[in-house]
Design a protein around this motif. Structure first.
Motif, mmCIF file in Angstrom:
data_model
loop_
_atom_site.group_PDB
_atom_site.id
_atom_site.type_symbol
_atom_site.label_atom_id
_atom_site.label_comp_id
_atom_site.label_asym_id
_atom_site.label_seq_id
_atom_site.Cartn_x
_atom_site.Cartn_y
_atom_site.Cartn_z
ATOM 1 N N UNK A 172 -11.875 -3.269 8.099
ATOM 2 C CA UNK A 172 -13.313 -4.110 9.000
ATOM 3 C C UNK A 172 -13.467 -4.821 7.293
ATOM 4 N N UNK A 173 -13.817 -6.404 8.019
ATOM 5 C CA UNK A 173 -13.646 -6.923 6.906
ATOM 6 C C UNK A 173 -14.563 -7.324 5.934
ATOM 7 N N UNK A 174 -15.715 -6.194 6.975
ATOM 8 C CA UNK A 174 -17.024 -6.081 5.385
ATOM 9 C C UNK A 174 -16.358 -5.499 4.032
ATOM 10 N N UNK A 175 -15.690 -4.133 4.448
ATOM 11 C CA UNK A 175 -14.638 -3.877 3.126
ATOM 12 C C UNK A 175 -14.218 -4.503 2.673
ATOM 13 N N UNK A 176 -13.901 -5.174 3.948
ATOM 14 C CA UNK A 176 -12.088 -5.868 2.764
ATOM 15 C C UNK A 176 -12.233 -6.925 1.490
ATOM 16 N N UNK A 177 -13.842 -7.886 2.668
ATOM 17 C CA UNK A 177 -14.583 -9.239 1.642
ATOM 18 C C UNK A 177 -14.840 -8.529 0.296
ATOM 19 N N UNK A 178 -15.824 -7.744 0.269
ATOM 20 C CA UNK A 178 -16.522 -6.636 -0.472
ATOM 21 C C UNK A 178 -15.154 -6.042 -1.788
ATOM 22 N N UNK A 179 -14.254 -5.546 -1.146
ATOM 23 C CA UNK A 179 -13.812 -5.307 -2.157
ATOM 24 C C UNK A 179 -13.365 -6.509 -3.210
ATOM 25 N N UNK A 180 -12.437 -7.390 -2.632
ATOM 26 C CA UNK A 180 -12.009 -8.378 -3.166
ATOM 27 C C UNK A 180 -13.308 -8.993 -3.926
ATOM 28 N N UNK A 181 -13.970 -9.405 -3.559
ATOM 29 C CA UNK A 181 -15.560 -10.288 -4.077
ATOM 30 C C UNK A 181 -15.816 -9.528 -5.225
ATOM 31 N N UNK A 191 -22.045 -5.024 -5.355
ATOM 32 C CA UNK A 191 -20.752 -4.768 -5.538
ATOM 33 C C UNK A 191 -20.326 -2.997 -4.866
ATOM 34 N N UNK A 192 -19.195 -3.184 -4.493
ATOM 35 C CA UNK A 192 -18.569 -2.134 -3.329
ATOM 36 C C UNK A 192 -18.502 -1.284 -4.577
ATOM 37 N N UNK A 210 -17.286 4.194 7.050
ATOM 38 C CA UNK A 210 -18.418 3.571 5.728
ATOM 39 C C UNK A 210 -17.787 3.254 5.052
ATOM 40 N N UNK A 211 -18.898 2.233 3.871
ATOM 41 C CA UNK A 211 -18.752 1.729 2.829
ATOM 42 C C UNK A 211 -20.516 2.245 1.961
ATOM 43 N N UNK A 212 -19.641 2.936 0.784
ATOM 44 C CA UNK A 212 -20.851 1.906 0.499
ATOM 45 C C UNK A 212 -20.973 1.050 -1.248
ATOM 46 N N UNK A 213 -22.228 0.590 -1.426
ATOM 47 C CA UNK A 213 -22.370 -0.179 -1.892
ATOM 48 C C UNK A 213 -23.818 -0.087 -3.166
ATOM 49 N N UNK A 343 -27.980 -13.231 -3.016
ATOM 50 C CA UNK A 343 -26.598 -12.759 -2.276
ATOM 51 C C UNK A 343 -25.556 -12.333 -1.154
ATOM 52 N N UNK A 344 -25.199 -12.907 -0.981
ATOM 53 C CA UNK A 344 -25.185 -13.075 0.642
ATOM 54 C C UNK A 344 -24.542 -11.443 0.847
ATOM 55 N N UNK A 345 -24.315 -11.426 2.038
ATOM 56 C CA UNK A 345 -24.552 -9.529 2.836
ATOM 57 C C UNK A 345 -24.174 -9.750 4.060
ATOM 58 N N UNK A 346 -23.165 -8.489 4.780
ATOM 59 C CA UNK A 346 -22.726 -8.614 5.829
ATOM 60 C C UNK A 346 -21.686 -9.596 6.609
ATOM 61 N N UNK A 347 -20.095 -8.743 5.415
ATOM 62 C CA UNK A 347 -19.565 -9.855 5.444
ATOM 63 C C UNK A 347 -18.866 -9.294 6.862
ATOM 64 N N UNK A 348 -19.520 -8.903 8.176
ATOM 65 C CA UNK A 348 -18.346 -8.062 9.188
ATOM 66 C C UNK A 348 -17.949 -9.643 10.268
ATOM 67 N N UNK A 349 -18.739 -10.765 9.781
ATOM 68 C CA UNK A 349 -18.601 -11.541 11.178
ATOM 69 C C UNK A 349 -19.539 -11.091 12.305
ATOM 70 N N UNK A 350 -19.203 -12.224 13.844
ATOM 71 C CA UNK A 350 -20.313 -12.169 14.596
ATOM 72 C C UNK A 350 -20.275 -10.913 15.202
#
Length: 467
Positions: A172-181, A191-192, A210-213, A343-350
């Protein structure tokens, strides 16, 4: 099954409304540990089947995550979240509730994030935890009610859990991107703290559930702030956009810097690739196809079709385009203003795009175009929806002032973005940005025609201005 079918069909997060579908199967994929006697907290996957209108094609299927709480006795406090009653292999006749409404069930989820179990009694739920933040295990959970495609639960003022309802095997890109950032120390994301995977033995895949942030409780929504700025301008009949107290240009510029820094961090930690001329041609072709389809939905686009096609065709003059991981669905509603900045949120894409497409690298100018269009939308929405502005002269004045606000903030955002990147908006970047802007306007026109016909004038006005 009938109880579940009814509940899914009426849920805000169900994306199949208006389509024919059936509940093909439901299977339990894991249980959250720690439930006392007389209770089970489970995650089940519902497979939904959507028959094809083409007799030669197979039915389409989608997976939805169902976090459920099973009780041996009815729970009056959860009567609003009751799904139904059915037999359970341990509890017998069980009363089944949406677990996200149940504070006792959510406390078990939070405890599992705080101290991830090495295994579970049933299924393969894999809780992951990033170091650096101690979770408040005494915090009460609160389910947010306004979301559409997912569900979010706040734990006091400490953390926020996003539960993905429609799920797909893979990253899921939302998790992957939040983890990296988060690990890169970015100040422009929440923060993730952790995430939940399902190791699905039936399909030999991993599904991220799911993701916890970090919970940005005091943050202000970027879209709401922009609307407030526009209203301040409209209330001051003799002042220009740069003269009112609610001038937004400074915030627009800071948002441009934030996006440039996020793009830089993503480029440093995800692959950066080059698209050759043939691939750029494919991009132009895809935009042309979307326009062709849109003409059937929005006939008013026909007056602008030739110019739109010319804009797309200019992409074919480019030899190469650099692409990277981007947000993919950026607008003011995906931003939050905090005391420490944007803050920029929701990196899931379209959301409507397949997962594989959302994970593909893209040009940064897609994100820039999305934000620029959002700066155009905000003042025009206020002009359309404000009360008492029916006279022709006043409507014309509002339209003029909307255009002034939009132009000022678009320029502030774009200038700050390019300055932070250390580059001017050259010919190639302008060509890309123009094409992404045109493609976005066509998308908006189709969306408004189908969902908010009264707002169709907003994207059409953008096309008229560039005629």
């Amino acid at each position: 099954m009938s109880d579940l079918t009814s509940w899914i069909g009426e849920a805000r997060w169900f994306g199949g409304k208006g389509r024919e579908w059936t509940l093909a199967s439901v299977r339990r994929v894991g249980e959250v540990p720690g439930a006392p006697e007389g209770r089970r907290v489970a995650i089940e996957l519902a497979e939904l089947s959507f028959p094809s209108t083409d007799p030669g094609q197979a039915a389409e299927t989608e997976l939805y995550q169902l976090p459920l709480a099973f009780y041996s006795e009815p729970q009056e406090r959860l009567s609003h979240a009751l799904i139904g009653e059915w037999d359970d292999d341990e509890l017998g006749r069980a009363h089944v509730y949406d677990a996200l409404h149940d504070r006792e069930s959510m406390a078990l989820w939070l405890a599992a994030f705080a101290a991830p179990p090495t295994s579970t009694e049933r299924g393969q739920l894999d809780f992951h935890r990033l170091p650096g933040h101690e979770l408040d295990l005494e915090a009460h959970s609160t389910l947010f009610s306004g979301e559409q495609s997912n569900s979010s639960v706040a734990f006091g003022e400490d953390s926020l859990m996003k539960v993905f309802r429609k799920v797909t095997p893979g990253v899921n890109p939302d998790i992957a991107i939040h983890q990296v950032l988060t690990e890169a120390g970015s100040t422009h994301v929440a923060s993730l703290y952790g995430w939940l995977d399902l190791v699905d033995e039936d399909t030999n895949t991993t599904i991220q559930l799911a993701m916890l942030q970090q919970f940005l409780r005091t943050a202000s929504d970027g879209w709401d702030l922009a609307l407030a700025s526009v209203r301040n301008l409209f209330a001051e009949a003799d002042l220009h956009a740069d003269e009112v107290g609610g001038d937004f240009a400074g915030e627009a510029a800071r948002l441009g810097v934030a996006l440039a820094e996020v793009h830089a961090d993503l480029a440093a930690h995800f692959p950066v690739e080059q698209r050759d001329a043939a691939e750029i041609g494919d991009l132009a072709g895809a935009m042309e196809q979307r326009l062709d389809a849109a003409l059937d939905v929005v006939p008013d686009l026909a007056a602008h079709a030739d110019r739109l096609r010319e804009t797309y065709a200019r992409l074919r003059d480019l030899d190469a385009v650099e692409v990277q991981q981007v947000h993919g669905d950026l607008h003011l509603g995906q931003t939050l203003r905090t005391v420490k900045g944007w803050k920029i949120v929701d990196f899931e894409g379209e959301p409507a795009k397949p997962l594989a497409e959302r994970l593909r690298p893209d040009s940064v100018w897609r994100d820039v175009a999305g934000m620029i269009r959002s700066f155009d939308y905000a003042p025009r929405v206020v002009a359309l929806t404000g009360a008492g502005h029916d006279s022709g002269a006043e409507a014309d004045q509002l339209a003029y002032r909307a255009g002034e606000w939009s132009a000022r903030n678009r320029a502030a955002f774009l200038d700050a973005y390019t300055a932070k990147r250390g580059e001017d908006l050259g010919a190639a970047a302008r060509t890309l940005l123009d094409a992404y802007l045109a493609d976005k306007v066509v998308y908006e026109a189709v969306y408004e025609a189908r969902n908010r016909p009264g707002w169709l004038s907003i994207p059409l006005a953008a096309l008229g201005e560039t005629s």
